[in-house]
Every structure is written in structure tokens, then in C-alpha cells.
Design a protein around this motif. Structure first.
Motif, mmCIF file in Angstrom:
data_model
loop_
_atom_site.group_PDB
_atom_site.id
_atom_site.type_symbol
_atom_site.label_atom_id
_atom_site.label_comp_id
_atom_site.label_asym_id
_atom_site.label_seq_id
_atom_site.Cartn_x
_atom_site.Cartn_y
_atom_site.Cartn_z
ATOM 1 N N TYR A 196 0.834 -1.211 0.000
ATOM 2 C CA TYR A 196 0.000 0.000 0.000
ATOM 3 C C TYR A 196 0.862 1.252 0.000
ATOM 4 O O TYR A 196 0.600 2.201 -0.719
ATOM 5 N N TRP A 197 1.918 1.241 0.803
ATOM 6 C CA TRP A 197 2.769 2.419 0.945
ATOM 7 C C TRP A 197 3.718 2.601 -0.232
ATOM 8 O O TRP A 197 4.246 3.686 -0.440
ATOM 9 N N LYS A 198 3.957 1.533 -1.001
ATOM 10 C CA LYS A 198 4.885 1.628 -2.122
ATOM 11 C C LYS A 198 4.393 2.586 -3.199
ATOM 12 O O LYS A 198 5.177 3.038 -4.016
ATOM 13 N N GLY A 199 3.113 2.924 -3.188
ATOM 14 C CA GLY A 199 2.574 3.885 -4.143
ATOM 15 C C GLY A 199 2.585 5.313 -3.644
ATOM 16 O O GLY A 199 2.036 6.207 -4.277
ATOM 17 N N TYR A 200 3.214 5.545 -2.493
ATOM 18 C CA TYR A 200 3.218 6.885 -1.900
ATOM 19 C C TYR A 200 3.842 7.913 -2.844
ATOM 20 O O TYR A 200 3.271 8.956 -3.100
ATOM 21 N N ILE A 201 5.036 7.624 -3.354
ATOM 22 C CA ILE A 201 5.663 8.519 -4.322
ATOM 23 C C ILE A 201 5.618 7.808 -5.677
ATOM 24 O O ILE A 201 6.595 7.248 -6.141
ATOM 25 N N ASP A 202 4.440 7.826 -6.277
ATOM 26 C CA ASP A 202 4.278 7.231 -7.598
ATOM 27 C C ASP A 202 4.700 8.250 -8.655
ATOM 28 O O ASP A 202 5.287 9.282 -8.336
ATOM 29 N N LYS A 203 4.409 7.977 -9.922
ATOM 30 C CA LYS A 203 4.823 8.883 -11.002
ATOM 31 C C LYS A 203 4.223 10.282 -10.812
ATOM 32 O O LYS A 203 4.933 11.280 -10.934
ATOM 33 N N ALA A 204 2.947 10.343 -10.483
ATOM 34 C CA ALA A 204 2.303 11.643 -10.257
ATOM 35 C C ALA A 204 2.905 12.331 -9.030
ATOM 36 O O ALA A 204 3.151 13.546 -9.043
ATOM 37 N N GLY A 205 3.161 11.553 -7.987
ATOM 38 C CA GLY A 205 3.762 12.122 -6.775
ATOM 39 C C GLY A 205 5.161 12.643 -7.034
ATOM 40 O O GLY A 205 5.550 13.687 -6.507
ATOM 41 N N THR A 206 5.932 11.928 -7.867
ATOM 42 C CA THR A 206 7.273 12.383 -8.225
ATOM 43 C C THR A 206 7.194 13.728 -8.926
ATOM 44 O O THR A 206 7.940 14.657 -8.596
ATOM 45 N N GLU A 207 6.286 13.846 -9.878
ATOM 46 C CA GLU A 207 6.131 15.114 -10.608
ATOM 47 C C GLU A 207 5.711 16.240 -9.658
ATOM 48 O O GLU A 207 6.233 17.350 -9.722
ATOM 49 N N GLN A 208 4.792 15.952 -8.759
ATOM 50 C CA GLN A 208 4.347 16.955 -7.792
ATOM 51 C C GLN A 208 5.492 17.390 -6.884
ATOM 52 O O GLN A 208 5.654 18.573 -6.585
ATOM 53 N N LEU A 209 6.283 16.427 -6.449
ATOM 54 C CA LEU A 209 7.397 16.723 -5.559
ATOM 55 C C LEU A 209 8.473 17.544 -6.263
ATOM 56 O O LEU A 209 8.983 18.515 -5.703
ATOM 57 N N VAL A 210 8.798 17.168 -7.501
ATOM 58 C CA VAL A 210 9.771 17.941 -8.279
ATOM 59 C C VAL A 210 9.270 19.370 -8.447
ATOM 60 O O VAL A 210 10.009 20.338 -8.214
ATOM 61 N N THR A 211 8.014 19.520 -8.827
ATOM 62 C CA THR A 211 7.436 20.853 -9.014
ATOM 63 C C THR A 211 7.488 21.666 -7.722
ATOM 64 O O THR A 211 7.809 22.853 -7.741
ATOM 65 N N ALA A 212 7.217 21.017 -6.608
ATOM 66 C CA ALA A 212 7.245 21.704 -5.315
ATOM 67 C C ALA A 212 8.661 22.141 -4.929
ATOM 68 O O ALA A 212 8.834 23.137 -4.222
ATOM 69 N N MET A 213 9.676 21.400 -5.403
ATOM 70 C CA MET A 213 11.060 21.707 -5.034
ATOM 71 C C MET A 213 11.699 22.791 -5.903
ATOM 72 O O MET A 213 12.696 23.393 -5.501
ATOM 73 N N ILE A 214 11.171 23.036 -7.071
ATOM 74 C CA ILE A 214 11.776 23.975 -8.015
ATOM 75 C C ILE A 214 12.022 25.353 -7.400
ATOM 76 O O ILE A 214 13.118 25.908 -7.533
ATOM 77 N N PRO A 215 11.054 25.951 -6.700
ATOM 78 C CA PRO A 215 11.312 27.286 -6.132
ATOM 79 C C PRO A 215 12.507 27.329 -5.179
ATOM 80 O O PRO A 215 13.209 28.340 -5.116
ATOM 81 N N ALA A 216 12.770 26.260 -4.458
ATOM 82 C CA ALA A 216 13.921 26.248 -3.544
ATOM 83 C C ALA A 216 15.219 26.354 -4.338
ATOM 84 O O ALA A 216 16.126 27.113 -3.966
ATOM 85 N N TYR A 217 15.323 25.609 -5.433
ATOM 86 C CA TYR A 217 16.513 25.698 -6.280
ATOM 87 C C TYR A 217 16.618 27.085 -6.903
ATOM 88 O O TYR A 217 17.706 27.645 -6.992
ATOM 89 N N GLN A 218 15.498 27.648 -7.322
ATOM 90 C CA GLN A 218 15.510 28.986 -7.912
ATOM 91 C C GLN A 218 15.911 30.040 -6.889
ATOM 92 O O GLN A 218 16.524 31.036 -7.233
ATOM 93 N N HIS A 219 15.584 29.793 -5.642
ATOM 94 C CA HIS A 219 15.920 30.746 -4.578
ATOM 95 C C HIS A 219 17.405 30.694 -4.224
ATOM 96 O O HIS A 219 18.011 31.720 -3.929
ATOM 97 N N HIS A 220 17.990 29.512 -4.232
ATOM 98 C CA HIS A 220 19.352 29.350 -3.735
ATOM 99 C C HIS A 220 20.439 29.313 -4.805
ATOM 100 O O HIS A 220 21.623 29.395 -4.474
ATOM 101 N N PHE A 221 20.050 29.175 -6.065
ATOM 102 C CA PHE A 221 21.038 29.080 -7.143
ATOM 103 C C PHE A 221 20.681 30.016 -8.278
ATOM 104 O O PHE A 221 19.504 30.186 -8.603
#
Length: 164
Positions: A65-90
Motif C-alpha cells: 500500500y505504501w509503495k505507491g506513496y511517491i508514484d509517477k504523479a507524486g514524483t512530478e508533484q514533488l519535483v514541481t514543489a522543489m523547483i522554487p527552492a533551487y531557484q531561490h538558492h542558485f
């Protein structure tokens, strides 16, 4: 010269004398960096570890059940959520240099070896933490601040641990 002209000249001089303002990396640049860093496979590894941990904490729920926690859609959401941090620091220039590095043979070796390196480092850290905690608990017990059971000694006729 009036004050307004002085402020404008002062601001222009400061900009001319200082380093050029670094441009913010684009979303596409940050995504490329995350791709060459193989972030999605790192998420998959994290997901596997998290699934095992949740399986231990909640044995009534199948690990699958938990193996689907970071599925393909979750990976995309997580990457999108992280982008501003990289833009802020680099800056865009720094992200371009990081992309160049991660595409190099050494950068690819870093990407390939990082999971095993971090796993070994985490084991070392856990071993150190257990020894350090045991040493500190022993010292606190020696000082009378902890009982042999590792809990605060009872205070006044109360047998419950102090502070609870």
C-alpha cells in the motif's frame, strides 16, 4: 544637484560598481538539473524505505500500500514543489554549471554512488548515535539524574517519572 538626481546617480553607481545581478534559473533548467541528478530514482529509493518503515509501524496495512506513496504523479508533484527552492538558492549560471558537472563522468559517478554512500554514512551515524546516547545516559545515571531504567527518578513519594 537635487536629492532625487543624487539618489538615481548613487543607485546607478552602485549597480555599475557591483557584480552583475545573477539571473534566476528557469523551471526548465532546474528540471534538467534534477534529471541529471537522477532525483526520481532517489525518490523511488526513499519511497521503498518509507514503505518498509510504515509496514513496521502499521503491520495491519500491507507494505505494498505504501509503495505507491511517491508514484509517477507524486514524483512530478514533488519535483514541481522543489523547483522554487533551487531557484531561490542558485542562479541560472550556477545551475548551468551544476548540470555540466552532473553530466561529467565524475558527476555521474557521484549520482551512481550517492545512495550507497549515504546508506553507509547513515549506518555509521546511527552506530555513533547509539554509543553517544549510551555514554550520556550512563553519565546521567552516575550523576543520579536518571535511574538504571533510563528514566527520571521518582520525586517525593510519587513513583511516576519526574516531569510527567
Amino acid at each position: 544637484m537635487n536629492a532625487k538626481r543624487l539618489m538615481i546617480l548613487g543607485a546607478w553607481a552602485a549597480l555599475a560598481a557591483g557584480p552583475a545581478l545573477a539571473s534566476q534559473p528557469t523551471e526548465a533548467q532546474v528540471r534538467e538539473l534534477m534529471q541529471v541528478m537522477n532525483v526520481s530514482s532517489q525518490f523511488a529509493a526513499m519511497n521503498g524505505q518509507m514503505a518498509e518503515m510504515m509496514g513496521q509501524q502499521l503491520p495491519c496495512v500491507p507494505v505494498d500500500y505504501w509503495k505507491g506513496y511517491i508514484d509517477k504523479a507524486g514524483t512530478e508533484q514533488l519535483v514541481t514543489a522543489m523547483i522554487p527552492a533551487y531557484q531561490h538558492h542558485f542562479s541560472a549560471e550556477e545551475v548551468a554549471a551544476l548540470i555540466k558537472f552532473y553530466k561529467s563522468p565524475l558527476g555521474q559517478k557521484l549520482v551512481a554512488q550517492m545512495p550507497a554512500t549515504l546508506a553507509e554514512a547513515a549506518q555509521s551515524g546511527q552506530q555513533w548515535s547509539r554509543r553517544r546516547t549510551a555514554d550520556m545516559f550512563a553519565e546521567l545515571e552516575k550523576q543520579g539524574k536518571l535511574g538504571a531504567d533510563g528514566r527520571c527518578p521518582a520525586t517525593g513519594g510519587d513513583s511516576s517519572p519526574a516531569g510527567q
